[in-house]
Design a protein around this motif. Structure first.
Motif, PDB file in Angstrom:
ATOM      1  N   ALA A 291     -41.694  13.499   1.675  1.00 25.76           N
ATOM      2  CA  ALA A 291     -42.997  12.700   2.685  1.00 25.76           C
ATOM      3  C   ALA A 291     -43.189  13.487   3.821  1.00 25.76           C
ATOM      4  O   ALA A 291     -44.504  13.877   4.500  1.00 25.76           O
ATOM      5  CB  ALA A 291     -41.621  12.152   3.413  1.00 25.76           C
ATOM      6  N   CYS A 292     -42.125  14.066   4.481  1.00 32.15           N
ATOM      7  CA  CYS A 292     -42.491  14.963   5.579  1.00 32.15           C
ATOM      8  C   CYS A 292     -43.452  16.424   5.340  1.00 32.15           C
ATOM      9  O   CYS A 292     -44.850  16.445   6.332  1.00 32.15           O
ATOM     10  CB  CYS A 292     -40.997  15.707   6.673  1.00 32.15           C
ATOM     11  SG  CYS A 292     -40.253  15.107   6.721  1.00 32.15           S
ATOM     12  N   ARG A 293     -43.804  16.954   4.282  1.00 38.54           N
ATOM     13  CA  ARG A 293     -44.960  17.849   4.074  1.00 38.54           C
ATOM     14  C   ARG A 293     -45.761  17.437   3.803  1.00 38.54           C
ATOM     15  O   ARG A 293     -46.618  17.223   3.735  1.00 38.54           O
ATOM     16  CB  ARG A 293     -44.220  19.049   2.733  1.00 38.54           C
ATOM     17  CG  ARG A 293     -43.981  19.953   3.079  1.00 38.54           C
ATOM     18  CD  ARG A 293     -43.512  20.955   2.035  1.00 38.54           C
ATOM     19  NE  ARG A 293     -43.135  20.835   0.940  1.00 38.54           N
ATOM     20  CZ  ARG A 293     -41.768  20.879   0.383  1.00 38.54           C
ATOM     21  NH1 ARG A 293     -40.865  21.577   0.860  1.00 38.54           N
ATOM     22  NH2 ARG A 293     -41.290  19.857  -1.374  1.00 38.54           N
ATOM     23  N   LEU A 294     -46.451  15.782   3.514  1.00 38.06           N
ATOM     24  CA  LEU A 294     -47.807  14.710   3.228  1.00 38.06           C
ATOM     25  C   LEU A 294     -47.839  15.366   4.859  1.00 38.06           C
ATOM     26  O   LEU A 294     -49.248  14.573   4.911  1.00 38.06           O
ATOM     27  CB  LEU A 294     -47.374  13.761   2.874  1.00 38.06           C
ATOM     28  CG  LEU A 294     -47.000  14.142   1.409  1.00 38.06           C
ATOM     29  CD1 LEU A 294     -46.687  12.525   1.189  1.00 38.06           C
ATOM     30  CD2 LEU A 294     -48.291  14.098   0.205  1.00 38.06           C
ATOM     31  N   VAL A 295     -47.096  14.861   5.670  1.00 41.03           N
ATOM     32  CA  VAL A 295     -47.665  14.761   7.087  1.00 41.03           C
ATOM     33  C   VAL A 295     -48.231  15.939   7.642  1.00 41.03           C
ATOM     34  O   VAL A 295     -49.066  16.323   8.197  1.00 41.03           O
ATOM     35  CB  VAL A 295     -46.256  13.833   7.727  1.00 41.03           C
ATOM     36  CG1 VAL A 295     -47.414  14.040   9.480  1.00 41.03           C
ATOM     37  CG2 VAL A 295     -46.175  13.183   7.726  1.00 41.03           C
ATOM     38  N   LYS A 296     -47.286  16.868   7.188  1.00 36.91           N
ATOM     39  CA  LYS A 296     -48.058  18.613   7.593  1.00 36.91           C
ATOM     40  C   LYS A 296     -48.812  18.953   6.967  1.00 36.91           C
ATOM     41  O   LYS A 296     -49.821  19.631   7.776  1.00 36.91           O
ATOM     42  CB  LYS A 296     -46.505  19.580   7.178  1.00 36.91           C
ATOM     43  CG  LYS A 296     -47.155  21.004   7.709  1.00 36.91           C
ATOM     44  CD  LYS A 296     -46.695  21.027   8.965  1.00 36.91           C
ATOM     45  CE  LYS A 296     -46.421  22.697   9.068  1.00 36.91           C
ATOM     46  NZ  LYS A 296     -46.285  23.386  10.426  1.00 36.91           N
ATOM     47  N   SER A 297     -48.931  18.314   5.819  1.00 34.32           N
ATOM     48  CA  SER A 297     -50.370  18.635   4.932  1.00 34.32           C
ATOM     49  C   SER A 297     -51.389  17.863   5.545  1.00 34.32           C
ATOM     50  O   SER A 297     -52.573  18.328   5.005  1.00 34.32           O
ATOM     51  CB  SER A 297     -50.371  19.285   3.816  1.00 34.32           C
ATOM     52  OG  SER A 297     -50.289  17.915   3.231  1.00 34.32           O
ATOM     53  N   GLY A 298     -51.097  16.887   6.578  1.00 30.64           N
ATOM     54  CA  GLY A 298     -51.994  16.396   6.858  1.00 30.64           C
ATOM     55  C   GLY A 298     -52.383  14.982   6.474  1.00 30.64           C
ATOM     56  O   GLY A 298     -53.937  14.100   6.034  1.00 30.64           O
ATOM     57  N   ASP A 299     -52.310  14.826   5.171  1.00 33.53           N
ATOM     58  CA  ASP A 299     -51.965  13.599   4.493  1.00 33.53           C
ATOM     59  C   ASP A 299     -51.015  12.290   4.060  1.00 33.53           C
ATOM     60  O   ASP A 299     -51.405  11.743   3.353  1.00 33.53           O
ATOM     61  CB  ASP A 299     -51.381  14.039   2.151  1.00 33.53           C
ATOM     62  CG  ASP A 299     -52.513  15.243   1.841  1.00 33.53           C
ATOM     63  OD1 ASP A 299     -53.284  15.175   1.667  1.00 33.53           O
ATOM     64  OD2 ASP A 299     -51.922  16.041   1.841  1.00 33.53           O
ATOM     65  N   ALA A 300     -50.606  12.548   4.940  1.00 32.82           N
ATOM     66  CA  ALA A 300     -50.382  11.552   5.954  1.00 32.82           C
ATOM     67  C   ALA A 300     -49.780  11.713   7.081  1.00 32.82           C
ATOM     68  O   ALA A 300     -50.137  12.722   7.925  1.00 32.82           O
ATOM     69  CB  ALA A 300     -48.928  11.240   4.943  1.00 32.82           C
ATOM     70  N   ASP A 301     -49.714  10.485   8.471  1.00 28.26           N
ATOM     71  CA  ASP A 301     -49.552  10.254   9.739  1.00 28.26           C
ATOM     72  C   ASP A 301     -47.757  10.152   9.733  1.00 28.26           C
ATOM     73  O   ASP A 301     -47.972  10.399  11.015  1.00 28.26           O
ATOM     74  CB  ASP A 301     -50.231   9.459  10.440  1.00 28.26           C
ATOM     75  CG  ASP A 301     -51.506   9.123  10.156  1.00 28.26           C
ATOM     76  OD1 ASP A 301     -52.450  10.051   9.610  1.00 28.26           O
ATOM     77  OD2 ASP A 301     -51.981   8.020   9.233  1.00 28.26           O
ATOM     78  N   GLY A 302     -47.278   9.214   9.329  1.00 25.78           N
ATOM     79  CA  GLY A 302     -45.437   9.058   9.394  1.00 25.78           C
ATOM     80  C   GLY A 302     -44.490   9.721   8.677  1.00 25.78           C
ATOM     81  O   GLY A 302     -45.658   8.938   7.268  1.00 25.78           O
ATOM     82  N   VAL A 303     -43.506   9.189   8.629  1.00 31.25           N
ATOM     83  CA  VAL A 303     -42.578   9.372   7.418  1.00 31.25           C
ATOM     84  C   VAL A 303     -41.425   8.445   7.889  1.00 31.25           C
ATOM     85  O   VAL A 303     -41.748   8.261   9.262  1.00 31.25           O
ATOM     86  CB  VAL A 303     -42.021  10.776   7.394  1.00 31.25           C
ATOM     87  CG1 VAL A 303     -40.861  10.507   6.815  1.00 31.25           C
ATOM     88  CG2 VAL A 303     -42.739  12.122   6.982  1.00 31.25           C
ATOM     89  N   VAL A 304     -41.382   7.657   7.168  1.00 32.90           N
ATOM     90  CA  VAL A 304     -39.789   6.640   7.583  1.00 32.90           C
ATOM     91  C   VAL A 304     -39.250   6.396   5.866  1.00 32.90           C
ATOM     92  O   VAL A 304     -38.736   6.804   5.146  1.00 32.90           O
ATOM     93  CB  VAL A 304     -40.613   5.106   7.172  1.00 32.90           C
ATOM     94  CG1 VAL A 304     -39.085   4.271   7.561  1.00 32.90           C
ATOM     95  CG2 VAL A 304     -41.485   4.478   8.846  1.00 32.90           C
ATOM     96  N   SER A 305     -37.515   7.426   6.714  1.00 31.88           N
ATOM     97  CA  SER A 305     -36.444   7.625   5.774  1.00 31.88           C
ATOM     98  C   SER A 305     -34.941   6.583   6.099  1.00 31.88           C
ATOM     99  O   SER A 305     -35.110   6.760   7.140  1.00 31.88           O
ATOM    100  CB  SER A 305     -35.894   8.899   5.521  1.00 31.88           C
ATOM    101  OG  SER A 305     -35.155   9.079   4.424  1.00 31.88           O
ATOM    102  N   ALA A 306     -34.623   6.088   5.359  1.00 28.11           N
ATOM    103  CA  ALA A 306     -33.310   5.166   5.338  1.00 28.11           C
ATOM    104  C   ALA A 306     -32.282   6.578   5.511  1.00 28.11           C
ATOM    105  O   ALA A 306     -31.440   5.593   4.789  1.00 28.11           O
ATOM    106  CB  ALA A 306     -33.196   4.154   4.805  1.00 28.11           C
ATOM    107  N   GLY A 307     -32.729   7.678   4.436  1.00 27.57           N
ATOM    108  CA  GLY A 307     -31.419   8.377   3.658  1.00 27.57           C
ATOM    109  C   GLY A 307     -30.826   8.908   5.208  1.00 27.57           C
ATOM    110  O   GLY A 307     -31.292   8.390   5.748  1.00 27.57           O
TER     111      GLY A 307
END
Lengths: 352, 352
Positions: free
Chosen positions: B93-109
C-alpha cells in the motif's frame, strides 16, 4: 529527625490555613483525626483556629495550637514563600518536625511551596538523591502509587530506581499492601521500549530486590493490576492531572446527557445510589493527598480542594507512616541498593 | 510523491488485511467511503477481498484491488515486518503512494510496522526533522490534536516546534478548524515550568507564526479549550493510552454500579439513550485514526480494534488531507520557520 516512640501517639502538625476552605474544613478534620488517637498540632492564625475549635468538643483530645502569622497564598511562588514568609503556617509546621516537636506535616496549601518548605526545612534522608511526590490514584480494584508526580523533571535512571524503592516502602508500610508489584511507565510492554532514561532504569529495577514486573503502559495504570508505577515527574504530573481532568470531563458529559430528557432524568434519579458510588471511586478525596517521600519527616501534600474526609485521610496517612516507621524502612531499602545507584551514577558520568 | 489534481478523486490505498477484524470490516468500510467519491484501492489477499466485495454492490464505484501476498501480524516487530515481509499489504500500500498510484494509505494493522513502512517507503517531506504521529482525542467540545503520540522519544526543542507546525496544518487543513490554538504540554501554566526541552520549545513556539497560547496541563486536554497540544512522543503515548484506559475503566465501574440493584438497573434502562450518547463522545471510533505527519504521502494509522465507522472516518481523513493539499501547506509552514529550527539546532550543538 522525628523522634517517636512506638508507644507514643504520632504527632502531626496540620497547616490550618491551607486549602481552598482553610480552618473551617481543616480544623474539624484534624479534631476528627485526634479522636482516632493522633496527636494534632494546628498551625496558623490562633484566633481563627480557636474560633473553629470553640464549636467543637475537644475534651480529652490531644489537640494543641501553634501560632504562625503568615499564610502562603495559592499564587505565591515557592521560592518567595520560602524566603519572604518565614512565619507562614506551612513553614512553621515543617520546623516543628525539624525541632522534633512533631513527626509529620499535612498541608492543603500551595503545593509547590509545601514541597519547597519540606525539602528546605527538613532535608533529605541519607542516600536519597531526589525526594519525590507520590500520587495515589483510585483504580478498578485498589489504589495505585505513581511516583514521581511532579517534584522532579528530567529524572536520571538512578533517580527512577530510587523512586521505585521509595514507592515500594510507601505501598508496604503506609498503604499496607502485601508484596507490591512495581512497574515502570513506558510506551510498550516489551523490554527495550521507552526513552533512554526508562530503558536504563529498567535494567536497574530488574537488578533490584523489588518485585519488578517490567514496563507498564498508560492503559495499565487504572486496571489495578500493578501496585507501583515508576515515572519521571514530568510524565507523572501530566498523567495525574490528565486523569483528574478526564474523570471530571466524563462526569460532566454524563450529567449533560442524563439531564437531556425527562426519561433519562428519571432514570438517573433511580440510579442515584450507583452514581454516588461511581463518583466515590473516581473521587480523589477518598485517598487523600500526595506524600512527599525521602525527607526527614513525613510531609503530605493534600489537594487544595480537599474536603474534610480528604484531610482526615491525609492526617491518617501521615500517622500510619510514623507508626510503621516508614522512614527507617526507606533508609534501609536505599542502603541495600546503594551499589546499584552508585554504579548507575558512575556510568552516567562516564558517558557524559 | 503523490500527484493529484484538484479535480481528481483522492486515491486511498486501504490495507484490507489490517486490524483485528481484517477484510470483513475493512472492505465494507472502504466501499462505503467509495460511495462518497473517494477512489479506493484495496490491498491484500485478492481472494478474501473479492469474497467480501461479492456481497456488496460496487457498480459505478471506483474500487480496485491490488494483490499483496503477505500480512504483518500484530506481534511482528516493525523492523522484521519491513525486511522480511516486503510483499505485505501495508508495505505494498505504501509503495502505491511512492509510485504515484495512490495519494494516501490507511491501515488498522500493526501500528509500529505501519509507521516504519510509511517512513521507510515514503520518506520525509523536505525540512521535516522527525515525522510524528497525531492523536485526535474527543473532548467536551471539539476534538483535540495531540502530537506526538509515540513516533518519537527524547524529542529536542526544534522537534517540538515542528510538531506544533505540523499539527497546526492538520488542524487547519484536515480537521478544518479555524485558526487553531496551540499549547505545549507542561506541568504548570506559567512560563518557565516544564523540563529542559519544553522550556526551550516554549520560546521557539512563541517566536513562531502559530497561535501559541503557552503551557497547558494534563487537565486542560479534555476541556476542549485548546486545539493542538504539543508534546514528546513518550509523554503523548502515555497520555493517549492512559486516557483510553481510564475511559474504559470508568465505563466498567459505572456499569458495575448500575447493575448492582434492580432499582439502578431500571434507572439505567430508562437512561439508555443518554449512556449511548455518552459512550459516543468517549468512543475513539468517532474520530478515526492517528495521522502520521511529515511523510511524502498521507498515512493514517487506524486503531487495531477499529469498527466500520472508524475505518470510514480514517479513509475520509486521508481523502480530506489530499483534497486540501495538506502536504503543500506543511512544506510551506516548515519553510517559513526554517530559520527558527536552524537556530535551535545550532544552539543544541553548541551546548552539547
Amino acid at each position: 529527625m522525628p523522634s517517636n516512640d512506638a508507644q507514643m501517639a504520632p504527632r502531626i502538625a496540620v497547616d490550618a490555613m491551607g486549602g481552598d476552605f482553610g480552618p473551617h474544613i481543616v480544623v474539624p478534620a484534624a479534631v476528627e483525626a485526634a479522636r482516632e488517637g493522633i496527636a494534632i498540632i494546628l498551625v496558623g492564625d490562633e484566633d481563627r483556629i480557636n474560633a473553629e475549635l470553640a464549636d467543637l468538643s475537644i475534651d480529652g483530645l490531644d489537640v494543641s495550637v501553634v501560632s504562625a502569622t503568615q499564610v502562603v497564598e495559592m499564587d505565591d511562588k515557592p521560592a518567595d514563600a520560602l524566603r519572604r514568609k518565614r512565619d507562614s503556617s506551612i513553614q512553621v509546621a515543617c520546623r516543628l518536625v525539624k525541632s522534633g516537636d512533631a513527626d509529620g506535616v499535612v498541608s492543603a496549601g500551595n503545593s509547590g511551596a509545601t514541597v519547597a518548605c519540606g525539602m528546605f526545612v527538613l532535608g533529605r534522608i541519607k542516600g536519597v538523591l531526589r525526594p519525590a511526590l507520590a500520587g495515589i490514584m483510585p483504580t478498578e480494584k485498589k489504589p495505585v502509587v505513581l511516583l514521581d508526580v511532579g517534584a522532579n523533571v528530567d529524572s536520571k535512571p538512578q533517580h527512577l530506581l530510587q523512586f521505585g524503592l521509595m514507592a515500594d516502602v510507601l505501598a508496604r508500610h503506609v498503604l499496607e499492601m502485601d508484596n507490591p508489584s512495581v512497574g515502570i511507565l513506558s510506551i510498550g510492554e516489551e523490554e527495550g521500549k521507552g526513552n533512554a532514561a526508562v530503558r536504563e532504569a529498567f535494567d536497574l529495577l530488574r537488578s533490584s530486590k523489588l518485585r519488578f514486573i517490567g514496563n507498564v503502559e498508560g492503559r495499565d495504570i487504572f486496571t489495578g493490576d500493578v501496585d507501583v508505577v515508576v515515572c519521571d515527574g514530568f510524565v507523572g504530573n501530566v498523567a495525574l492531572k490528565l486523569s483528574e481532568g478526564l474523570a471530571k470531563s466524563m462526569g460532566r458529559i454524563l450529567k449533560r446527557e442524563l439531564t437531556s430528557s425527562w426519561l433519562s432524568k428519571l432514570g438517573a434519579m433511580l440510579s442515584l445510589g450507583a452514581f454516588k458510588r461511581f463518583q466515590k471511586v473516581v473521587d480523589y478525596a477518598e485517598y487523600g493527598g500526595a506524600p512527599l517521600l525521602g525527607l526527614k519527616g513525613d510531609v503530605i501534600v493534600a489537594h487544595g480542594k480537599s474536603n474534610e474526609l480528604a484531610m482526615i485521610n491525609c492526617i491518617r496517612m501521615a500517622a500510619t507512616s510514623v507508626r510503621n516507621k516508614a522512614h527507617e524502612h526507606l533508609a534501609k531499602g536505599l542502603a541495600a541498593h546503594s551499589d546499584l545507584v552508585g554504579k548507575s551514577e558512575k556510568a552516567g558520568k562516564d558517558a557524559a
